[in-house]
Design a protein around this motif. Structure first.
Motif, mmCIF file in Angstrom:
data_model
loop_
_atom_site.group_PDB
_atom_site.id
_atom_site.type_symbol
_atom_site.label_atom_id
_atom_site.label_comp_id
_atom_site.label_asym_id
_atom_site.label_seq_id
_atom_site.Cartn_x
_atom_site.Cartn_y
_atom_site.Cartn_z
ATOM 1 N N VAL A 178 36.859 54.067 36.262
ATOM 2 C CA VAL A 178 35.598 54.438 35.601
ATOM 3 C C VAL A 178 34.607 54.861 36.679
ATOM 4 O O VAL A 178 34.329 54.103 37.612
ATOM 5 C CB VAL A 178 35.026 53.255 34.798
ATOM 6 C CG1 VAL A 178 33.689 53.630 34.179
ATOM 7 C CG2 VAL A 178 36.015 52.818 33.722
ATOM 8 N N ARG B 89 31.347 49.613 31.556
ATOM 9 C CA ARG B 89 32.366 50.514 31.028
ATOM 10 C C ARG B 89 31.850 51.217 29.766
ATOM 11 O O ARG B 89 32.008 52.436 29.601
ATOM 12 C CB ARG B 89 33.643 49.725 30.725
ATOM 13 C CG ARG B 89 34.820 50.606 30.315
ATOM 14 C CD ARG B 89 35.960 49.782 29.755
ATOM 15 N NE ARG B 89 36.456 48.770 30.653
ATOM 16 C CZ ARG B 89 36.399 47.461 30.411
ATOM 17 N NH1 ARG B 89 35.832 47.027 29.287
ATOM 18 N NH2 ARG B 89 36.901 46.593 31.260
ATOM 19 N N GLU C 111 39.339 50.414 37.764
ATOM 20 C CA GLU C 111 39.839 50.885 36.472
ATOM 21 C C GLU C 111 39.771 52.402 36.343
ATOM 22 O O GLU C 111 40.233 52.964 35.345
ATOM 23 C CB GLU C 111 39.025 50.260 35.338
ATOM 24 C CG GLU C 111 39.222 48.758 35.176
ATOM 25 C CD GLU C 111 38.356 48.196 34.052
ATOM 26 O OE1 GLU C 111 37.689 49.004 33.354
ATOM 27 O OE2 GLU C 111 38.344 46.973 33.862
ATOM 28 N N VAL D 16 31.373 43.956 33.607
ATOM 29 C CA VAL D 16 32.388 45.021 33.620
ATOM 30 C C VAL D 16 32.464 45.692 32.250
ATOM 31 O O VAL D 16 32.469 46.931 32.138
ATOM 32 C CB VAL D 16 33.769 44.448 34.020
ATOM 33 C CG1 VAL D 16 34.872 45.477 33.765
ATOM 34 C CG2 VAL D 16 33.767 44.035 35.488
ATOM 35 N N ASP D 17 32.519 44.894 31.196
ATOM 36 C CA ASP D 17 32.584 45.445 29.840
ATOM 37 C C ASP D 17 31.357 46.298 29.528
ATOM 38 O O ASP D 17 31.473 47.390 28.953
ATOM 39 C CB ASP D 17 32.695 44.312 28.816
ATOM 40 C CG ASP D 17 34.037 43.591 28.874
ATOM 41 O OD1 ASP D 17 34.985 44.166 29.447
ATOM 42 O OD2 ASP D 17 34.118 42.460 28.359
ATOM 43 N N ASP E 221 33.009 39.419 34.023
ATOM 44 C CA ASP E 221 33.742 40.066 32.930
ATOM 45 C C ASP E 221 32.798 40.797 31.980
ATOM 46 O O ASP E 221 33.051 41.939 31.579
ATOM 47 C CB ASP E 221 34.543 39.027 32.145
ATOM 48 C CG ASP E 221 35.702 38.452 32.946
ATOM 49 O OD1 ASP E 221 36.136 39.117 33.900
ATOM 50 O OD2 ASP E 221 36.147 37.337 32.623
ATOM 51 N N ARG F 176 35.581 46.161 40.249
ATOM 52 C CA ARG F 176 36.556 46.150 39.160
ATOM 53 C C ARG F 176 36.438 47.397 38.280
ATOM 54 O O ARG F 176 37.445 47.994 37.879
ATOM 55 C CB ARG F 176 36.376 44.883 38.331
ATOM 56 C CG ARG F 176 36.994 43.664 38.987
ATOM 57 C CD ARG F 176 36.840 42.420 38.157
ATOM 58 N NE ARG F 176 37.198 42.613 36.760
ATOM 59 C CZ ARG F 176 37.062 41.665 35.824
ATOM 60 N NH1 ARG F 176 36.574 40.476 36.166
ATOM 61 N NH2 ARG F 176 37.406 41.904 34.574
ATOM 62 N N VAL F 177 35.223 47.811 37.966
ATOM 63 C CA VAL F 177 35.036 49.022 37.162
ATOM 64 C C VAL F 177 35.628 50.224 37.904
ATOM 65 O O VAL F 177 36.306 51.073 37.306
ATOM 66 C CB VAL F 177 33.546 49.233 36.855
ATOM 67 C CG1 VAL F 177 33.309 50.589 36.190
ATOM 68 C CG2 VAL F 177 33.016 48.116 35.958
ATOM 69 N N HIS F 178 35.344 50.294 39.203
ATOM 70 C CA HIS F 178 35.875 51.381 40.028
ATOM 71 C C HIS F 178 37.402 51.364 40.040
ATOM 72 O O HIS F 178 38.051 52.421 39.940
ATOM 73 C CB HIS F 178 35.321 51.240 41.444
ATOM 74 C CG HIS F 178 35.847 52.257 42.405
ATOM 75 N ND1 HIS F 178 35.567 53.599 42.319
ATOM 76 C CD2 HIS F 178 36.645 52.109 43.504
ATOM 77 C CE1 HIS F 178 36.163 54.245 43.303
ATOM 78 N NE2 HIS F 178 36.825 53.367 44.037
#
Length: 433
Positions: free
Chosen positions: A281, A391, A279, A387-388, A384, A275-277
């Motif tokens: 990031v 980031r 986005e 991920v936060d 979640d 998920r980070v990827h």
């Protein structure tokens, strides 16, 4: 003081219990005590010795260990890692260790002053209890983890996941008669009996040693009064502090080093990285080690297009290079209640490196990370929140700067020198009654 240690795991195998007891035995002998170790021929983790181990170590052999301890090698059963053959291996080694101990210490004058039986394997407690009763020698029962609570809880949780993917199981169909699950019932009965047996052995011991305060509290609530804590730890002479670095790389580098089993919940890490990827990031994740979930995690990373590399176990001599590569190091456990009573032994090594720790843990593990100021704690299995956090860490690199607080905490509370002194105090008190 003459000490008999009964352990299913010992050097030259490499793992958390092997490292713990090698560190303690080294310091016991340096303090002038005699140690005899009753343990199988090395066969962890493959379930059978390597070619070199088979050549150097023999059933019934007596060896001098690297610290001057006497090691007596017992029988073992080659196994595939499944619970049935592994349990049979534990039982065979414990029974043979009991037999060899009775033969070796026939003369009363040669018998140990204190016996330590360490679990897992739980069967070691049986051997220690019998010897303690026959010889009237005090027994110290060491519970290195929340056993057998962890096995019982994990088994139930895994069955729940297989049935329903983690959700409530479907309601029964009234049109179909219910199926009897005799094997599951039988397993439940066996686990209940193991609980009763282990609790009885703990009450019978002169002292119980746990590696965490929370599990010690659980045992005290069960009526086991003589409980003390000797943590797992780290050797600050071996684990070198990492140098701070101003990353020349843009991506956040995250490292997990250790076992990849169901208990670690590393699927959360893979999903968060994906998920980070997605986005945009920059992030890279390395999972290094062995375990039942390694191939599945590699497959999931490929399926999700996650920037996750999955590597096999590496020699300890190469571990420092991995820590030097990382910006943050991971410790992760599932959100199962017994894990709130435990602390992964690897955590103390991570603290000693000075690297920022990303901790997906609860309970005592979370307490340690917060008390040491070593990093950030989030709830286990919370994609979640991870991920936060990642980031934010990528955006603010000051948050992953090397810090001395974790290593200082280990020096005060969990260095091998401190732990060995406390263990010897306990053994002295037990011997003197």
């Amino acid at each position: 003081m003459r000490i008999l240690l009964i352990s299913h795991y010992y050097a030259p195998e490499f793992g958390a219990p092997q490292r713990r007891w090698s560190a303690l035995v080294r310091r016991f002998i340096a303090a002038g005590h005699q140690v005899t170790v009753m343990t199988p021929v090395p066969h962890y983790p493959a379930g059978r010795p390597t070619a070199d181990q088979a050549q150097c170590h023999h059933v019934g052999g007596t060896e001098t260990g690297m610290h001057g301890e006497t090691i007596v090698r017992t029988h073992y059963l080659a196994h595939r890692g499944d619970i049935v053959t592994r349990s049979a291996d534990h039982a065979l080694a414990a029974i043979d260790g009991l037999r060899r101990s009775l033969l070796r210490f026939r003369r009363r004058s040669a018998r140990p002053d204190v016996i330590i039986a360490t679990a897992p394997a739980i069967d070691s407690l049986f051997a220690g209890t019998i010897l303690s009763r026959l010889w009237r020698v005090p027994l110290v029962v060491e519970m290195r983890d929340a056993w057998p609570d962890l096995v019982t809880h994990v088994g139930a949780a895994v069955r729940h996941e297989r049935v329903s993917g983690g959700e409530d199981p479907p309601a029964p169909d009234p049109a179909r008669p219910p199926r009897r699950s005799l094997p599951r019932q039988a397993i439940g009965v066996v686990k209940a009996q193991v609980h009763l047996l282990v609790s009885a052995w703990q009450r019978d011991a002169a002292q119980v040693v746990t590696t965490t305060s929370r599990f010690a509290g659980v045992l005290r609530k069960r009526g086991i009064a003589r409980v003390d804590v000797v943590r797992n730890g780290a050797d600050l002479n071996v684990v070198q502090p990492q140098r701070d670095h101003v990353p020349a790389h843009e991506e956040l580098r995250c490292l997990y080093l250790g076992n990849m089993g169901r208990s670690q919940g590393l699927e959360t890490v893979v999903r968060a990285a994906a998920r980070v990827h997605a986005e945009g990031v920059p992030i890279r994740v390395r999972l290094v080690g062995h375990g039942a979930e390694r191939e599945r995690l590699d497959g999931l990373a490929r399926e999700l297009g996650a920037p996750v590399e999955v590597h096999p176990r590496i020699p300890y001599s190469e571990v420092g290079e991995q820590y030097a590569w990382a910006d943050t190091v991971l410790v992760s456990l599932r959100s199962w209640e017994p894990f709130t009573w435990t602390v992964p032994s690897k955590l103390y090594e991570l603290l000693a490196t000075g690297r920022h720790v990303t901790a997906l843990v609860a309970g005592e593990s979370a307490d340690v990370v917060r008390a040491s100021g070593a990093g950030d704690v989030i709830q286990p299995e919370d994609v979640d929140a991870l991920v936060d956090l990642w980031r934010d860490l990528q955006a603010d690199r000051e948050r992953v700067a090397v810090r001395a607080s974790g290593r200082n905490w280990v020096r005060e509370h969990a260095s091998d020198d401190v732990l060995a002194r406390r263990y010897l105090e306990i053994l002295t008190e037990v011997r003197e009654g």
